[in-house]
Structures are given as structure tokens and as C-alpha cells.
Design an enzyme around this catalytic site. Structure first.
Site, PDB file in Angstrom:
ATOM      1  N   ASP A  92       0.860  -1.168   0.000  1.00 27.27           N
ATOM      2  CA  ASP A  92       0.000   0.000   0.000  1.00 27.27           C
ATOM      3  C   ASP A  92       0.903   1.227   0.000  1.00 27.27           C
ATOM      4  OD1 ASP A  92      -2.276   1.524  -0.017  1.00 27.27           O
ATOM      5  OD2 ASP A  92      -2.284   1.718   2.146  1.00 27.27           O
ATOM      6  N   ASP A 271      -7.897  -7.443   0.517  1.00 32.46           N
ATOM      7  CA  ASP A 271      -7.014  -7.511   1.673  1.00 32.46           C
ATOM      8  C   ASP A 271      -7.790  -6.937   2.836  1.00 32.46           C
ATOM      9  OD1 ASP A 271      -6.615  -4.565   0.828  1.00 32.46           O
ATOM     10  OD2 ASP A 271      -5.698  -4.705   2.798  1.00 32.46           O
TER      11      ASP A 271
END
Length: 375
Positions: A92, A271
Site C-alpha cells: 500500500d 485484503d
RNA sequence: GGGGAGUUUCCAGAGUGGCUAAAUGGGGCAGACUGUAAAUCUGUUGGCGACGCCUUCGGUGGUUCGAAUCCAUCACUCCCCA
């Protein structure tokens, strides 16, 4: 990176696919365990690989950048070498921290100025240096730097936020195109669709990301407090607009129910911290419903954690796990996390099988009833 | 034998005349957790026919309009000196 659709059902948007990366092939739909600080909290790499059988895990730009720092990661030879994980990694970008660390950060056109939550030091993330950092980490899939628009944002804020994310996306790709992978494996960059809960903005955002030739597209800014129905609605609007032949990644989602509903709406990748965080806090996800293992009712329940569980930890009894969690023993958090991750993997793997054999919709409706139960 | 300290709601431990069913911590019970500032956070924890009543601060008996808090006495615990 290549994405091949194995099958897409007619009566739902659910798809099964194969995503080829520099560290192997990923079968989708896929759930990606979150490993923020270079570790899926509490679980050994060996168990992630051999027991949970995760195909890809996450890392986090913000956390790894602050600690241990890029110098250490680079000297290690990238995150794969550092944590002994030789399968794909997705990082991320720090966009979520723009949201979650809201009070110690300042946004500008240039980027986001942060105060470290660790030592208070000041740092700035820009679309450019976030790409550089993810190059050093060596993520197979890098995420564009975005602002994860806070839940509850009004239309004007959401629009401005989206437009900033869009300008940053151009800079991300520009930096991406002028830099090279450092460790010999290919790296992808996924744009992120923002737009909050506003259908019009989501459509605009979807059209905008398609102007970039990307290996996959992400949907961000959901599961930040809006109603689940709204999340599904937004997801559907975006997946309808995205290219069919590219993977779609719904960031940060979610509960087992969320995942099935989103698969049904054409999402391929997920996720979420829930299996690990909630596991550490004593919540178990099972195919029959959720369990708060700390509840007194399990005190003398010596049956396995999950009769149908696929992990070796599922052989431990509920009474034993309750004892461990209540006693605050490390092993309790570990077993619960490992069980939950194994369950999530089972869930998406089974979804995939059902998509391929054409029985996904039926299976999904049966599962939803069970998943919503509290045991 | 002499001198001193103490006994509080499951535990530890505040409180020393009314604002006290009694701080705080632990334990118990329950809830939350969605691109991880989280092995975290929140609520609750005497009983009931509950905006009120009843029982509770070692026992008993007093003082007072009113006591966990003051007095007397009994019981038990601990410490120091012989």
C-alpha cells in the site's frame, strides 16, 4: 504482468482468473493477508506459505519507510529477501495512512506531510517518492499514492479529494515510467478509484483511471464507515466501468460476507486486517459463523476450533484457545490469526471453485446465512 | 509478657460524619474492530416488583437528624521488643 480470465459467469459478475507476477501465479479471487510492517502479525512466513497457503501478502510503504527505513530494506535486497517471502508482495502506498493518521498529517498539492507516530519526526510523501520507496521495497504490485477519502465526506470534499488523487495518479505513472525495478523482477502500478459514496464521482474516477494503461485497478475509499449497501453499490458501479481483462482490487475489505458480495460484483482481489486483528482480539471466523472465543460459553467446549478448518491449528480445542486468549498468551493470538487467515483462504478458494463449476450464486446464498450467524 | 498496626464491595486498595452502593487497579462478564499508531479500545461488575427501595465496609452495642467513617466492647490478623 498478465491476467487471464478463466471464467466469468453470466448470472453474476463473479470471475475466476490467473494473475501472473514476477514471483508466481495468483489464482483469483484472492485474499491477501496484510503484513504492514513486513510481517503478517504473529504468523511465521513458513505458516503463511505452507499452512495458510497465501498466494500474496501486503506490506506498507509508510510503516516500512519509517521503520526499519529504506536503507535497511535496500541493503537486505528488498522486502522479499528481508522477510523470506518469495511469493508476490503488494504494497500500500501510504494513502490509507493519509486517512488513518489524519491528525498528524497535512495535505497539499505536492503531497502529504507526516509526523511520524513513532518519534514525531517530520516527513513528506509525494507521488514520486512513494513510487521510489515501493521500488526499493520491491513490491510486485505497487499502489498509486492517493487520498483515502474519509467516510462521511461531503460531496465537495469528496470531489476535491478525488481530483487531487487524480493529479497525483498522473505523477505516479510519470515516476513509474521513468524508473526501473531494482531487483530484476517486474513491478506493476495499480491506480485507485476514489469518489467516496457518490455514484457520479465514482464513474468519473473509473473513466479517469482507465486512461492509464495499468495491470490492474483498485477501488479505494470504501469500508470507511458507510453502510454496507452503499459499499456494494459503489463497488458495482466501478467494476461495471473497469476493463474486463484486468484484475480489480477492493482495498481493505472486509468481512467474509463483504468478500462474497464483492466477488459477486466482479472483484478479484481483497485484503483486510480483520482476520489478524480480530483474531488477536478473540474473534474467530468460521464457515458456520463468528465466534467470540472469550465468551464463557466456550469455557468447557473441548471440540475443535473449526471442524472443517484447513489449518493444523484448527485441531486445538475452543476451550484451550479460550484459555490462551483470556490468559493473554501469545500463542492464543497466533492460533486465532492463523485460523482466521486459513478460513479466509478457504473462502476465496472455494468461491473460485464454485465460480468455475457454475454454482457460485447458489453456494453464496447458502454461505451468507451461515456467515452471518454468531455462535 | 510489653508495645504498635490493621480487618472495606471477587482480589488488591482508597475513603475517616451527609455529595458513598463506596475512588483506582486487577479479575469477571459483554461489545467493538474492514488498504493495521490496535496482543487494542469501550461498556458493565451487591440485590430488586429499578427515576425508588432493600442489604453491604470483621461481630455486637452505643453517640448522632444522619456512620464504612465517632465511642465502647468482643473476635481475628500482622509487625516490633522480650
Amino acid at each position: 504482468m498478465n491476467f487471464e480470465l478463466v471464467t466469468a459467469l453470466d448470472n453474476s459478475r463473479a470471475r475466476a482468473g490467473l494473475l501472473t507476477t514476477g514471483h508466481g501465479i495468483i489464482e483469483t479471487p484472492v485474499f491477501m493477508p496484510v503484513g504492514t510492517a513486513g510481517t503478517v502479525k504473529g504468523i511465521h512466513t513458513r505458516d503463511i506459505k505452507d499452512d495458510i497457503k497465501a498466494q500474496i501478502i501486503l506490506g506498507n510503504t509508510y510503516h516500512l519507510y519509517l521503520r526499519p527505513g529504506m536503507d535497511v530494506i535496500e541493503k537486505a535486497g528488498g522486502l522479499h529477501k528481508f522477510n523470506l517471502w518469495d511469493k508476490p508482495i503488494l504494497t500500500d502506498s501510504g494513502g490509507y495512512q493519509v486517512f488513518s493518521l489524519g491528525d498528524i498529517r497535512k495535505l497539499s498539492e505536492e503531497g502529504a506531510k507526516f509526523q511520524s507516530h513513532i518519534d514525531g519526526s517530520f516527513h513528506q510523501f509525494t507521488p514520486e517518492n512513494v513510487i521510489d520507496i515501493q521500488r526499493i521495497i520491491g513490491a510486485d504490485i505497487m499502489m498509486a499514492f492517493d487520498e483515502c477519502t474519509p467516510g462521511g465526506a461531503d460531496y465537495n470534499y469528496a470531489k476535491k479529494s478525488l481530483e487531487l488523487t487524480q493529479r497525483w495518479l498522473g505523477r505516479c505513472f510519470s515516476q513509474f515510467n521513468k524508473t526501473e525495478p531494482k531487483y530484476g523482477h517486474y513491478q506493476s502500478l495499480f491506480p485507485i478509484v476514489q469518489g467516496s459514496v457518490y455514484a457520479g464521482l465514482r464513474k468519473i474516477a473509473t473513466e479517469h483511471v482507465k486512461t492509464f494503461e495499468a495491470d490492474g485497478y483498485a477501488i479505494g475509499g470504501l469500508s470507511v464507515g458507510e453502510k454496507e449497501e452503499v459499499m456494494y453499490e459503489m463497488t458495482e458501479i466501478v467494476t461495471e466501468g473497469l476493463p474486463v481483462n484486468k484484475p480489480r482490487y477492493l482495498m481493505g475489505v472486509g468481512t467474509p460476507v463483504n468478500i462474497l458480495e464483492s466477488i459477486d460484483r466482479g472483484v478479484d482481489m481483497f485484503d483486510c486486517v480483520m482476520p489478524t486483528r480480530n483474531g488477536r482480539n478473540g474473534m474467530l471466523f468460521t464457515s458456520e459463523g463468528t465466534i467470540n472465543i472469550r465468551n464463557k460459553k466456550w469455557e468447557n467446549d473441548h471440540s475443535p476450533i473449526d471442524e472443517n478448518g484447513s489449518s493444523y491449528v484448527d485441531g486445538y480445542s475452543k476451550a484451550y484457545l479460550r484459555h490462551l486468549v483470556i490468559s493473554n498468551e501469545m500463542l492464543g493470538a497466533q492460533i486465532a490469526s492463523q485460523h482466521n487467515l486459513a478460513f479466509y483462504m478457504w473462502l476465496v478458494k472455494t468461491a473460485r471453485r464454485k465460480i468455475i463449476d457454475g454454482s457460485f450464486s447458489l453456494w453464496k446464498s447458502e454461505m451468507l446465512v451461515k456467515l452471518k450467524q454468531r455462535l
